[in-house]
Each structure stands twice: as structure tokens, then as C-alpha cells.
Design an enzyme around this catalytic site. Structure first.
Site, PDB file in Angstrom:
ATOM      1  N   GLY A  17       0.844  -1.198   0.000  1.00 15.26           N
ATOM      2  CA  GLY A  17       0.000   0.000   0.000  1.00 15.26           C
ATOM      3  C   GLY A  17       0.872   1.237   0.000  1.00 15.26           C
ATOM      4  NE  ARG A  86      -2.067  -4.519  -0.878  1.00 15.72           N
ATOM      5  CZ  ARG A  86      -1.634  -3.923   0.210  1.00 15.72           C
ATOM      6  NH1 ARG A  86      -0.499  -4.266   0.756  1.00 15.72           N
ATOM      7  NH2 ARG A  86      -2.350  -2.965   0.762  1.00 15.72           N
ATOM      8  N   GLY A 119       6.281  -2.644   2.444  1.00 15.03           N
ATOM      9  CA  GLY A 119       5.692  -2.919   3.751  1.00 15.03           C
ATOM     10  C   GLY A 119       5.791  -4.383   4.108  1.00 15.03           C
ATOM     11  CB  ILE A 149      -0.240   3.822   6.798  1.00 19.19           C
ATOM     12  CG1 ILE A 149      -1.192   2.677   6.427  1.00 19.19           C
ATOM     13  CG2 ILE A 149       0.038   4.707   5.613  1.00 19.19           C
ATOM     14  CD1 ILE A 149      -2.623   3.130   6.278  1.00 19.19           C
ATOM     15  CG  ASP A 150      -0.842  -1.277   8.248  1.00 20.79           C
ATOM     16  OD1 ASP A 150      -1.776  -0.473   8.394  1.00 20.79           O
ATOM     17  OD2 ASP A 150      -0.818  -2.147   7.362  1.00 20.79           O
ATOM     18  CG  HIS A 194      -7.170  -6.040   7.305  1.00 18.72           C
ATOM     19  ND1 HIS A 194      -8.478  -6.279   7.636  1.00 18.72           N
ATOM     20  CD2 HIS A 194      -7.181  -5.489   6.078  1.00 18.72           C
ATOM     21  CE1 HIS A 194      -9.248  -5.887   6.643  1.00 18.72           C
ATOM     22  NE2 HIS A 194      -8.496  -5.397   5.683  1.00 18.72           N
ATOM     23  NE  ARG A 298      -3.064   2.559   0.954  1.00 18.67           N
ATOM     24  CZ  ARG A 298      -3.434   1.313   0.580  1.00 18.67           C
ATOM     25  NH1 ARG A 298      -3.321   0.310   1.419  1.00 18.67           N
ATOM     26  NH2 ARG A 298      -3.874   1.101  -0.620  1.00 18.67           N
TER      27      ARG A 298
HETATM   28  O1  F6P Z   1      -0.819  -2.518   4.373  1.00 22.09           O
HETATM   29  C1  F6P Z   1      -1.350  -1.239   4.523  1.00 22.09           C
HETATM   30  C2  F6P Z   1      -2.816  -1.227   4.448  1.00 22.09           C
HETATM   31  O2  F6P Z   1      -3.118   0.100   4.321  1.00 22.09           O
HETATM   32  C3  F6P Z   1      -3.609  -1.856   5.588  1.00 22.09           C
HETATM   33  O3  F6P Z   1      -3.753  -1.065   6.720  1.00 22.09           O
HETATM   34  C4  F6P Z   1      -4.932  -2.074   4.921  1.00 22.09           C
HETATM   35  O4  F6P Z   1      -5.665  -3.053   5.575  1.00 22.09           O
HETATM   36  C5  F6P Z   1      -4.527  -2.507   3.553  1.00 22.09           C
HETATM   37  O5  F6P Z   1      -3.307  -1.878   3.290  1.00 22.09           O
HETATM   38  C6  F6P Z   1      -5.535  -2.193   2.483  1.00 22.09           C
HETATM   39  O6  F6P Z   1      -4.998  -2.600   1.280  1.00 22.09           O
HETATM   40  P1  F6P Z   1      -5.691  -2.441  -0.135  1.00 22.09           P
HETATM   41  O7  F6P Z   1      -5.539  -1.029  -0.531  1.00 22.09           O
HETATM   42  O8  F6P Z   1      -4.919  -3.377  -0.995  1.00 22.09           O
HETATM   43  O9  F6P Z   1      -7.136  -2.797   0.062  1.00 22.09           O
END
Ligand code: F6P
Length: 371
Positions: A17, A86, A119, A149-150, A194, A298
Site C-alpha cells: 500500500g 500485492r 511494507g 502506514i501500519d 487488519h 494513505r
Molecule cells: O498494508 C497497509 C494497508 O493500508 C492496511 O492497513 C490495509 O488493511 C490494507 O493496506 C488495504 O490494502 P488495499 O488497498 O490493498 O485494500
């Protein structure tokens, strides 16, 4: 894309992310590499590791050549210049074909150093590449720069992007106070995370949430309801909950892993916050609303803290190349920027300790964790 003979090059990818300061660290890498005068070209892999697999590579050195102002603009620009993915590599023992191809690409592009700015998703990719390279006796050096950001990357006290996300999430909670107080409502602000609750914890404290629910501290809905009722009885007609998207009830947390996953998947609401809102409304009769800032957390401009930390990380990453100190992740430990071996941090997640000083502080301020 073709390369000249006898070059010494680097490659860089961004993954997972985005965070707002992720381009600042990319600029730091390009700048650091060129300042070291050790390498000819920095290639950018578009959309994470998939750029190498699809041969989508950008010659960043050529792009910046003669335009030093591009680099400072890049550093100031939010978003993710190289794009993300991802995609997770399979383990090389199960399927080594992508590894064979990636190392072939490193050879084609005469790559000696691969930087991954990523990340938690990319931690296995980075370690597997490093291990696979060692197994086949290839000397491509891997350096990891932690962003998310986590703030859940083990081995570093802080990841860049976290503080800016805390600012955005805090602002979301701040803004909810007006409607919550004037309508006497219960509000749930659902924040990202999460698996870990760092963002919700910090934003919850900063934004003045009354209840904070995070994955590390499973909640009891009766305790949440009790807190809201006692606030109402004490004349506080509204309550604000900061809830991490991975918050989990005590009953579900007590289930074996497989059943737990099934219970979460079977939930009839789009996310846990709506279930909690339903339960609160039913038990208290008080109007309860959910607000989800989502991916707003984000984006935008990096705050001053993140600009400084990503600059410090970028400079340290450049120093690692100069000192030939590879297989490391740049990290902040006790407010010092250091390099930690990838092997020492592999497979570990940095969760919020239930009895950490910051959780204790929140408890002492009267914030409930729904225990
Ligand atoms: O890994 C960072 C993060 O922002 C998590 O906090 C969040 O659950 C996830 O990415 C969401 O990812 P996506 O944008 O792929 O749905």
C-alpha cells in the site's frame, strides 16, 4: 530496453500500500546512488516486483539526467511514482521459476543492488530473493527500506508513512466530534489496520476517542455497551469509537484459526464496525453511525516527521551501499537510524503489546479498550 557492456547498476521497486512519503525515499535512493559515484544507472521496476517479471523497467538515471530539479519534485510528490503490486512470490523451494527469471533480469541489466521500499507484504519477497541469491551464489545485494502506514514492521520503531496517516486519521476523528456531540450519537471511525492497531491506537488517543478497539486486544461487546451507557448516565450524550478494521471480539478470537477465519468471512456486514454499530444501537437505543476514511489515510502530503524520517532512511540506505553492507533493512531503533539484518526480522510482525506504556497511558486517561 538494452544495457551497455560493463555497467554496474541498481534496481529499485516500491510495493504494498502506498504511503505519502514513499517518493521521498525513492528520491533518496536515486540521489544516494548517484552521490556514491559507484553505479551507472538506477532502474525503477514498475508495479513492484512484477516490473522485473514483465520487463517493465524505467531508466531513472536517464530520466533525471540534467534535471536535478526533478529529484526534489519527486521527493515532494505524494503517491507512488513507480506504482505498486500485492503480488507475492512463491517460495523458491515450491517454484523457483520466477526467481530464475528475476536473477536473469539482474544479469541482463547488470544489477548489483536491489532496493525494495515496501511494507509487510514484501518482507518475504525480499528475504526469499536474498536467500535464493545466496543459494545460487549470485552476488546481487538486497536492501530493504520499511514503509507502511501500519507501522507493523518488526525491527524498526517507526516506518515512514505512519505519522502522516495518524495525522489524517486524527483529523477524521476530530471532524466527527461536531456531529457526534450535536446529535448525541455514537460514532465509529473505522481505521486501517487488519492485523495491528498502531494507527488506531495513536489516532484514537490524539483524536480523543472514548473507546479504542484493536486486533491485539479482543473486545467484549458488553463492556463496550457498558462504557457507552455509563458515559450517557454521566451526562455525556455522545461517544466516539476508534475501531481498527481488524478489531475482533473475544468470542471470535477464542476460536481455532480456521473457524475464526470462517466466522469473519460469514459476517453479514461490510466490515466489523457495522456489526459493532448494530450491536450498540440494539443494546443502548442510541443512534450509532459508522464512518470509514479508508484510503484517504494513505494519501496527501507527508507530514514533517515523515519527510525527515524518509530522508534519514534514504541517506542510510545510500551509506549501506558505500560500505558494502548488504542484506539489511534500514531501521529506526531508539531514535537512531541503523541497519538490521534481514534474517533477524524475517517472519515477524510488530504488534501492539497489550500492556505497552502507550496502551497503559490511554487506559489511565479513561479510554476503554472494550476488555
Ligand atoms: O498494508 C497497509 C494497508 O493500508 C492496511 O492497513 C490495509 O488493511 C490494507 O493496506 C488495504 O490494502 P488495499 O488497498 O490493498 O485494500
Amino acid at each position: 530496453m538494452s544495457t551497455m557492456q560493463h555497467e554496474r547498476n541498481c534496481m529499485v521497486a516500491q510495493s504494498g500500500g502506498p504511503t505519502v512519503a514513499i517518493n521521498a525515499s525513492l528520491a533518496g535512493v536515486i540521489d544516494g546512488v548517484s552521490a556514491s559515484s559507484m553505479y551507472d544507472t538506477v532502474y525503477g521496476s514498475l508495479n513492484g516486483i512484477t516490473g522485473i517479471l514483465n520487463d517493465d523497467l524505467l531508466n531513472l538515471t536517464e530520466l533525471m539526467d540534467g534535471h536535478p530539479e526533478y529529484l526534489s519534485r519527486l521527493a515532494q510528490t505524494p503517491a507512488m511514482y513507480l506504482g505498486s503490486c500485492r503480488y507475492k512470490l512463491p517460495h523458491y523451494l515450491d517454484d523457483d521459476s520466477p526467481y530464475v527469471f528475476i536473477f536473469k533480469q539482474f544479469e541482463t541489466y547488470q544489477t548489483e543492488v536491489f532496493y525494495n521500499i515496501g511494507g509487510i507484504d514484501s518482507k518475504d519477497t525480499v528475504l526469499s530473493l536474498s536467500e535464493y541469491g545466496e543459494r545460487i551464489g549470485r552476488s546481487v545485494r538486497i536492501i530493504r527500506i520499511p514503509k507502511t502506514i501500519d507501522n507493523d514492521i518488526y525491527g524498526t520503531d517507526m516506518t515512514f508513512g505512519f505519522q502522516s496517516a495518524v495525522d489524517i486519521a486524527t483529523n477524521a476523528i476530530d471532524c466527527i466530534h461536531t456531529t457526534a456531540a450535536s446529535h448525541g450519537r455514537v460514532f465509529i471511525v473505522e481505521l486501517m489496520g487488519h492485523k495491528v492497531g498502531w494507527l488506531t491506537l495513536y489516532a484514537g488517543i490524539a483524536g480523543g476517542a472514548d473507546i479504542i478497539l484493536i486486533p491485539e486486544i479482543p473486545y467484549d461487546i458488553n463492556s463496550v455497551v457498558k462504557t457507552i451507557k455509563s458515559r450517557t448516565a454521566g451526562g455525556k450524550n455522545f461517544s466516539i469509537l476508534a475501531v481498527a478494521e481488524g478489531a475482533i471480539s473475544k468470542e471470535i478470537a477464542a476460536l481455532p484459526k480456521k473457524q475464526r477465519k470462517a466466522a469473519v468471512a460469514e459476517m453479514k456486514y461490510p466490515s466489523i464496525s457495522y456489526q459493532i454499530a448494530h450491536d450498540i444501537e440494539e443494546a443502548t437505543g442510541q443512534e450509532t453511525r459508522v464512518t470509514v476514511p479508508g484510503h484517504f489515510q494513505r494519501g496527501g502530503s507527508p507530514d514533517a516527521y515523515d519527510r525527515v524520517i524518509s530522508t534519514r532512511f534514504g541517506v542510510k540506505a545510500a551509506e549501506l551501499i558505500i560500505n558494502k553492507d548488504y542484506g539489511k533493512m534500514v531501521a529506526l531503533v531508539n531514535n537512531k537510524v541503523v541497519a538490521v539484518p534481514l534474517k533477524d526480522i524475517a517472519g515477524k510482525l510488530k504488534s501492539v503489546p497489550k500492556d505497552s506504556e502507550v496502551v497503559e497511558t490511554a487506559r489511565k486517561m479513561g479510554i476503554s479498550f472494550g476488555e
